[in-house]
Motif scaffolding. Sequence first.
Motif, mmCIF file in Angstrom:
data_model
loop_
_atom_site.group_PDB
_atom_site.id
_atom_site.type_symbol
_atom_site.label_atom_id
_atom_site.label_comp_id
_atom_site.label_asym_id
_atom_site.label_seq_id
_atom_site.Cartn_x
_atom_site.Cartn_y
_atom_site.Cartn_z
ATOM 1 N N GLU A 109 60.465 39.383 32.779
ATOM 2 C CA GLU A 109 60.800 40.461 31.860
ATOM 3 C C GLU A 109 61.147 39.920 30.476
ATOM 4 O OE1 GLU A 109 63.028 43.814 33.339
ATOM 5 O OE2 GLU A 109 62.777 43.108 35.398
ATOM 6 N N ALA A 110 61.769 38.765 30.416
ATOM 7 C CA ALA A 110 62.028 38.142 29.108
ATOM 8 C C ALA A 110 60.712 37.743 28.433
ATOM 9 C CB ALA A 110 62.930 36.924 29.276
ATOM 10 N N LEU A 111 59.786 37.215 29.204
ATOM 11 C CA LEU A 111 58.483 36.839 28.663
ATOM 12 C C LEU A 111 57.699 38.049 28.174
ATOM 13 C CD1 LEU A 111 57.404 34.188 31.330
ATOM 14 C CD2 LEU A 111 57.814 33.729 28.895
ATOM 15 N N SER A 112 57.940 39.208 28.795
ATOM 16 C CA SER A 112 57.174 40.417 28.444
ATOM 17 C C SER A 112 57.388 40.828 26.985
ATOM 18 C CB SER A 112 57.558 41.566 29.368
ATOM 19 O OG SER A 112 58.872 42.042 29.096
ATOM 20 N N GLU A 113 58.473 40.360 26.368
ATOM 21 C CA GLU A 113 58.738 40.692 24.965
ATOM 22 C C GLU A 113 57.862 39.892 24.012
ATOM 23 O OE1 GLU A 113 60.792 43.112 24.202
ATOM 24 O OE2 GLU A 113 61.345 43.397 26.316
ATOM 25 N N HIS A 114 57.117 38.942 24.541
ATOM 26 C CA HIS A 114 56.337 38.041 23.686
ATOM 27 C C HIS A 114 54.827 38.190 23.863
ATOM 28 C CE1 HIS A 114 60.043 35.940 22.622
ATOM 29 N NE2 HIS A 114 60.354 35.972 23.912
ATOM 30 N N GLY A 115 54.376 39.167 24.650
ATOM 31 C CA GLY A 115 52.947 39.312 24.876
ATOM 32 C C GLY A 115 52.547 40.749 25.148
ATOM 33 N N TRP A 116 51.358 40.924 25.685
ATOM 34 C CA TRP A 116 50.865 42.247 26.061
ATOM 35 C C TRP A 116 51.411 42.592 27.445
ATOM 36 C CZ3 TRP A 116 45.167 43.555 24.465
ATOM 37 C CH2 TRP A 116 45.006 43.315 23.101
ATOM 38 N N TRP A 117 52.230 43.604 27.513
ATOM 39 C CA TRP A 117 52.889 44.002 28.753
ATOM 40 C C TRP A 117 52.273 45.311 29.261
ATOM 41 C CZ3 TRP A 117 55.592 42.247 32.593
ATOM 42 C CH2 TRP A 117 56.363 43.099 33.382
ATOM 43 N N PHE A 118 51.852 45.307 30.521
ATOM 44 C CA PHE A 118 51.188 46.458 31.114
ATOM 45 C C PHE A 118 52.191 47.274 31.939
ATOM 46 C CE2 PHE A 118 47.945 43.382 30.230
ATOM 47 C CZ PHE A 118 46.858 44.127 29.795
ATOM 48 N N GLU A 119 52.426 48.503 31.517
ATOM 49 C CA GLU A 119 53.419 49.341 32.199
ATOM 50 C C GLU A 119 52.843 50.101 33.382
ATOM 51 O OE1 GLU A 119 55.296 51.856 29.297
ATOM 52 O OE2 GLU A 119 56.859 50.340 28.950
ATOM 53 N N GLN A 120 51.542 50.384 33.338
ATOM 54 C CA GLN A 120 50.921 51.147 34.416
ATOM 55 C C GLN A 120 49.686 50.410 34.948
ATOM 56 O OE1 GLN A 120 50.959 55.599 34.345
ATOM 57 N NE2 GLN A 120 51.213 55.299 32.146
ATOM 58 N N LEU A 121 49.916 49.198 35.421
ATOM 59 C CA LEU A 121 48.849 48.374 35.983
ATOM 60 C C LEU A 121 48.852 48.522 37.498
ATOM 61 C CD1 LEU A 121 46.679 46.106 35.712
ATOM 62 C CD2 LEU A 121 48.576 44.466 35.840
ATOM 63 N N TYR A 122 47.660 48.684 38.082
ATOM 64 C CA TYR A 122 47.548 48.898 39.522
ATOM 65 C C TYR A 122 46.603 47.884 40.158
ATOM 66 C CZ TYR A 122 49.983 53.285 38.784
ATOM 67 O OH TYR A 122 50.930 54.220 38.448
ATOM 68 N N ALA A 123 47.032 47.337 41.284
ATOM 69 C CA ALA A 123 46.169 46.470 42.084
ATOM 70 C C ALA A 123 45.095 47.308 42.754
ATOM 71 C CB ALA A 123 47.001 45.739 43.143
ATOM 72 N N THR A 124 43.998 46.670 43.119
ATOM 73 C CA THR A 124 42.928 47.391 43.804
ATOM 74 C C THR A 124 43.117 47.418 45.314
ATOM 75 O OG1 THR A 124 41.529 45.428 44.007
ATOM 76 C CG2 THR A 124 41.257 46.782 42.014
ATOM 77 N N GLY A 125 43.989 46.544 45.844
ATOM 78 C CA GLY A 125 44.145 46.480 47.292
ATOM 79 C C GLY A 125 45.491 45.922 47.689
ATOM 80 N N THR A 126 45.586 45.514 48.948
ATOM 81 C CA THR A 126 46.871 45.120 49.522
ATOM 82 C C THR A 126 46.872 43.690 50.059
ATOM 83 O OG1 THR A 126 46.225 46.007 51.697
ATOM 84 C CG2 THR A 126 47.344 47.513 50.180
ATOM 85 N N ARG A 127 45.834 42.925 49.734
ATOM 86 C CA ARG A 127 45.769 41.547 50.213
ATOM 87 C C ARG A 127 45.376 40.611 49.073
ATOM 88 N NH1 ARG A 127 42.570 39.546 54.722
ATOM 89 N NH2 ARG A 127 44.082 37.876 54.466
ATOM 90 N N SER A 128 45.694 39.342 49.278
ATOM 91 C CA SER A 128 45.422 38.361 48.230
ATOM 92 C C SER A 128 43.944 38.280 47.876
ATOM 93 C CB SER A 128 45.931 36.978 48.660
ATOM 94 O OG SER A 128 47.327 36.984 48.819
ATOM 95 N N VAL A 129 43.071 38.291 48.897
ATOM 96 C CA VAL A 129 41.637 38.182 48.596
ATOM 97 C C VAL A 129 41.134 39.394 47.822
ATOM 98 C CG1 VAL A 129 40.875 36.574 50.368
ATOM 99 C CG2 VAL A 129 41.174 38.968 50.964
ATOM 100 N N ARG A 130 41.782 40.548 48.019
ATOM 101 C CA ARG A 130 41.396 41.720 47.226
ATOM 102 C C ARG A 130 41.836 41.538 45.782
ATOM 103 N NH1 ARG A 130 37.579 44.720 48.805
ATOM 104 N NH2 ARG A 130 38.531 45.630 50.618
ATOM 105 N N GLY A 131 43.030 40.959 45.581
ATOM 106 C CA GLY A 131 43.477 40.684 44.224
ATOM 107 C C GLY A 131 42.611 39.651 43.539
ATOM 108 N N ILE A 132 42.230 38.601 44.284
ATOM 109 C CA ILE A 132 41.314 37.589 43.731
ATOM 110 C C ILE A 132 39.992 38.247 43.359
ATOM 111 C CG2 ILE A 132 39.925 35.572 44.344
ATOM 112 C CD1 ILE A 132 42.313 34.652 46.066
ATOM 113 N N GLU A 133 39.484 39.066 44.238
ATOM 114 C CA GLU A 133 38.228 39.772 43.995
ATOM 115 C C GLU A 133 38.293 40.570 42.697
ATOM 116 O OE1 GLU A 133 35.953 42.411 47.107
ATOM 117 O OE2 GLU A 133 37.476 43.649 46.149
#
Length: 655
Positions: free
Chosen positions: A320-344
Amino acid sequence: MRIHQQFRRALQPFRVVLTGYVLGLFILSLSRLALMLWQYDRVAASGDLVELLVLGIRADCIQMGYVTLPLLLILPVFWLRPLRRLGGKLQQIWWVCALTYVTFMEIATPAFILQYDLRPNRLFVEYLTYPQEVLSMLWGGFAEWLLIGAAALLVTVVLLLKLSRRLATSQQHEMSRAPRRAAIFVWPVLLLLMVFGVRSTLDHRPANPAFFAVTGDALVNDLVISSAYSVEYALYSMRHEANAALIYGSASLADIIQKVRQDNYLADKEFPFEAYPTVHYNRASRSYARPKNIVVILEESLGATFVEKLGGINATPELEALSEHGWWFEQLYATGTRSVRGIEAVVTGFLPTPARSVVKLPLSQQGFFTYADLLARQGYFTEFMYGGETHFDNMQRFFVGNGFQSVRGVADIEKPAFIGSWGASDEDLLQSAHARFEQLNGQTQPFFSLVFTSSNHEPFEFPDGRIELYAEPKQRVENAVKYADFALGEFFRKARQSSYWDDTIFLVVADHDTRVYGNELVPVSKFHIPGLILGGSIEPRTINTVTSQIDLLPTVVSLAGVSAWTASLGQDLSDVTQPPANRAMMQFGANFAWLQGHDLAIVTPAEDFTGQLDKQQHRFQADVTAREPLLEVATAHALLPSLLYQQQAYFVPQE
């Protein structure tokens, strides 16, 4: 009376088989009742308990029919005198094995529900290939249940062996008096009834798990069927993964592509490759004499649940401290529920499907679009870094085949201070990454590095004395998140003083949230994740529109000054000439959700829904008036990726 006795004698050759069938129904119904009482609040909110239990018996007839039919088909062969003893042994073995199997699956169910909020499914099968990691995770998080389950299974096996011997002995003793001529006439009747039980309907298609999806709560729908049936259907579906999206209907690729290209940010793009219909040119929003390095830090299970700034608990002060120094996404959503889905989603920009992630599918192991391949063609050195074994979830094979020039795992980390079940700690991994970036930045070519953390994974192992615990005991998710956040903060303190800081753009993003659950078809709140873009050339900015994981690397690549052909449908959010797409997509089991602003469409194999998302409560509110346009867009995006995979059309041809 005499007819009744003759009928009972005619059933005598089927005594073991029918007893096992009925006992299986009893075991499954008893387990279902216990599970539904455990989850009674959700069951009561979704439907009538008695009605769901009765429907469950219907589903159990399918499961017990599967394991009974093969034996029933060959049973008359063992009525011949020379084969009777063999037939008795075979029935006894079948009876014990079949009922032990269904019992084991039910015993394994509570722990799986606690982890995934669903009955055992394809994940149960996939994880069997990684016994060391899975056993460590289970022992760390569910040791008591493992011991109780093992004891219960042992008692079950002993009781089944005793009962099966008694039944087999009794049947063999009475077989000589059984009227086998009558049994021959009973046999096809039983076969017919068993087949009908498996089919469970007179409709054109037989019943499947979607047939029993009668509520708006995915877990309650799962409780209606059995765990054995859930896993078996998952195995069956895995054989047909190329056509996985057909559960949502069918349409031609041309019609789907036409609908998808109507997205505002794609409307002015040219798509010159007929065989690769999503490929278009993305022009960078910035220009440099030498493109920026790109580092993606993919954080294991770091959902918005743990980020106070996003409405969660205060477990990520460094992020949260770092978020003040870059582009912070407030409504970002993952596509799935597993690591390989996130990698994908992050690495390939591929839309999610009800099938396994493309990281594991056979047709995507070569010639599949990734940002590593895109950047390698632009002269980048590309590398994957992981604190564990790189073969896990097929990552190494997929990465090497699709643009990553180097893969580094736990064996490449020099003298790690802490090794857990999943590999080196996040501190060790990120310290190794820091040293590597210092080395790579001295070379003439820019570099792209994907760094995947693992400390925030059950059984939540991390070094002592590094953080003030969020709560006792130590091995709980809040503490693991806080440690992962601490390691991230330590890395960026070094990175900001490094030689590579000004030349690099960093993306920090979660692969998914931890333990996705909820009494909805798609629990949208558990897909909400943090995301941050920062670096020496990045000015602070808050992005408050709906964003998907697939939009992140198109944006980062553009900010790095790289113009290139891309197959991804993600949006470059740095392009000020286009309004934000304001949409995200989520795959939860067989259900696909399309969030467009506040509007939400959910496409399922059984029924489709439209409405709005209450973003304060993250609850879906059904509204049929929004149905057609939103549902058409959602369905097109749900159908597209499987067709692209099947036709091997998600790739940028060599220029």
